[in-house]
Write a protein that holds these residues in place. Structure first.
Motif, PDB file in Angstrom:
ATOM      1  N   LEU A   2       0.891  -1.163   0.521  1.00 46.91           N
ATOM      2  CA  LEU A   2      -0.090  -0.009  -0.129  1.00 46.91           C
ATOM      3  C   LEU A   2       0.809   0.697   0.276  1.00 46.91           C
ATOM      4  O   LEU A   2       0.748   2.361  -0.671  1.00 46.91           O
ATOM      5  N   THR A   3       1.870   1.704   0.692  1.00 53.14           N
ATOM      6  CA  THR A   3       2.489   2.814   1.108  1.00 53.14           C
ATOM      7  C   THR A   3       3.705   2.746  -0.868  1.00 53.14           C
ATOM      8  O   THR A   3       3.261   3.823  -1.010  1.00 53.14           O
ATOM      9  N   ASP A   4       3.571   1.863  -1.770  1.00 54.37           N
ATOM     10  CA  ASP A   4       4.346   1.800  -2.816  1.00 54.37           C
ATOM     11  C   ASP A   4       3.467   2.305  -3.442  1.00 54.37           C
ATOM     12  O   ASP A   4       3.191   3.397  -4.516  1.00 54.37           O
ATOM     13  N   THR A   5       2.131   1.973  -3.226  1.00 54.24           N
ATOM     14  CA  THR A   5       0.754   2.403  -4.394  1.00 54.24           C
ATOM     15  C   THR A   5       0.666   4.105  -4.057  1.00 54.24           C
ATOM     16  O   THR A   5       0.682   4.711  -4.971  1.00 54.24           O
ATOM     17  N   VAL A   6       0.556   4.149  -2.667  1.00 50.53           N
ATOM     18  CA  VAL A   6       0.534   5.843  -2.186  1.00 50.53           C
ATOM     19  C   VAL A   6       1.918   6.684  -2.715  1.00 50.53           C
ATOM     20  O   VAL A   6       1.942   7.703  -3.792  1.00 50.53           O
ATOM     21  N   CYS A   7       3.180   6.137  -2.859  1.00 46.35           N
ATOM     22  CA  CYS A   7       4.447   6.392  -2.892  1.00 46.35           C
ATOM     23  C   CYS A   7       4.282   7.395  -4.166  1.00 46.35           C
ATOM     24  O   CYS A   7       4.393   8.235  -5.447  1.00 46.35           O
ATOM     25  N   ALA A   9       1.169   6.927  -6.636  1.00 44.54           N
ATOM     26  CA  ALA A   9       0.528   8.470  -6.920  1.00 44.54           C
ATOM     27  C   ALA A   9       1.339   9.179  -6.439  1.00 44.54           C
ATOM     28  O   ALA A   9       0.397  10.175  -7.316  1.00 44.54           O
ATOM     29  N   LEU A  10       1.427   9.389  -5.509  1.00 41.55           N
ATOM     30  CA  LEU A  10       2.286  11.046  -5.132  1.00 41.55           C
ATOM     31  C   LEU A  10       2.996  11.201  -6.065  1.00 41.55           C
ATOM     32  O   LEU A  10       2.488  12.516  -6.242  1.00 41.55           O
ATOM     33  N   PRO A  40       9.345  10.083  -2.778  1.00 43.50           N
ATOM     34  CA  PRO A  40       8.963   8.595  -2.877  1.00 43.50           C
ATOM     35  C   PRO A  40       9.157   8.213  -3.597  1.00 43.50           C
ATOM     36  O   PRO A  40       9.034   6.484  -2.723  1.00 43.50           O
ATOM     37  N   THR A  53       8.048   2.421   8.489  1.00 47.11           N
ATOM     38  CA  THR A  53       6.329   1.243   8.958  1.00 47.11           C
ATOM     39  C   THR A  53       6.304   0.668   9.809  1.00 47.11           C
ATOM     40  O   THR A  53       6.276   0.121  10.804  1.00 47.11           O
TER      41      THR A  53
END
Length: 150
Positions: A2-7, A9-10, A40, A53
């Protein structure tokens, strides 16, 4: 994951803003925005975000910080008690006699005037030990003021 996806997207949003800035012919600002936007993704690719995390959400890490805080508190309390005992008149502290010499009730404490020119130890002990009525103190002050033109 999930953190990879958020990064990603940012970073995609930041690169889009950089392209719009470049379209307005502000190339230096666009380059700077693109540099910030790539951070990111770089953090996600290196695995630093997973480590962070795990650090933040792991209860064992927080327990470790609590133990370190307790250790610091114990050191602080023991030091405060040691200082209080060292100042006790019954000599309950662990300081050698040379360390307790300055804490005897009959001696004056050394302050900022201890290093002042023209003062002697007998001049600081009290009015009974002074050779004059304090005129030499005022003459020193007058000399300093005259030296600076005041």
């Amino acid at each position: 994951m999930l953190t990879d996806t958020v990064c990603v997207a940012l970073s995609a949003g930041g690169l889009a803003i950089a392209l719009l800035t470049a379209y307005r012919k502000r190339y230096l600002a666009a380059t700077r925005i693109a540099a910030y936007a790539l951070i990111p993704v770089g953090l996600a690719m290196t695995g630093i975000l997973d480590w962070l995390t795990d650090l933040v959400f792991d209860p064992g890490v927080w327990l470790g910080f609590a133990v370190l805080g307790l250790s610091w508190l114990l050191f602080t309390v023991s030091r405060a008690v040691e200082r209080r005992r060292a100042g006790a008149p019954d000599g309950a502290g662990e300081l050698p006699p040379a360390g307790r010499a300055g804490r005897r009730p009959g001696l004056a404490r050394r302050g900022p005037a201890a290093n002042a020119p023209g003062t002697s130890r007998s001049g600081r002990r009290g009015s009974a030990g002074r050779s004059g009525s304090g005129d030499d103190d005022f003459s020193d002050i007058e000399a300093i003021l005259k030296k600076h033109g005041i």
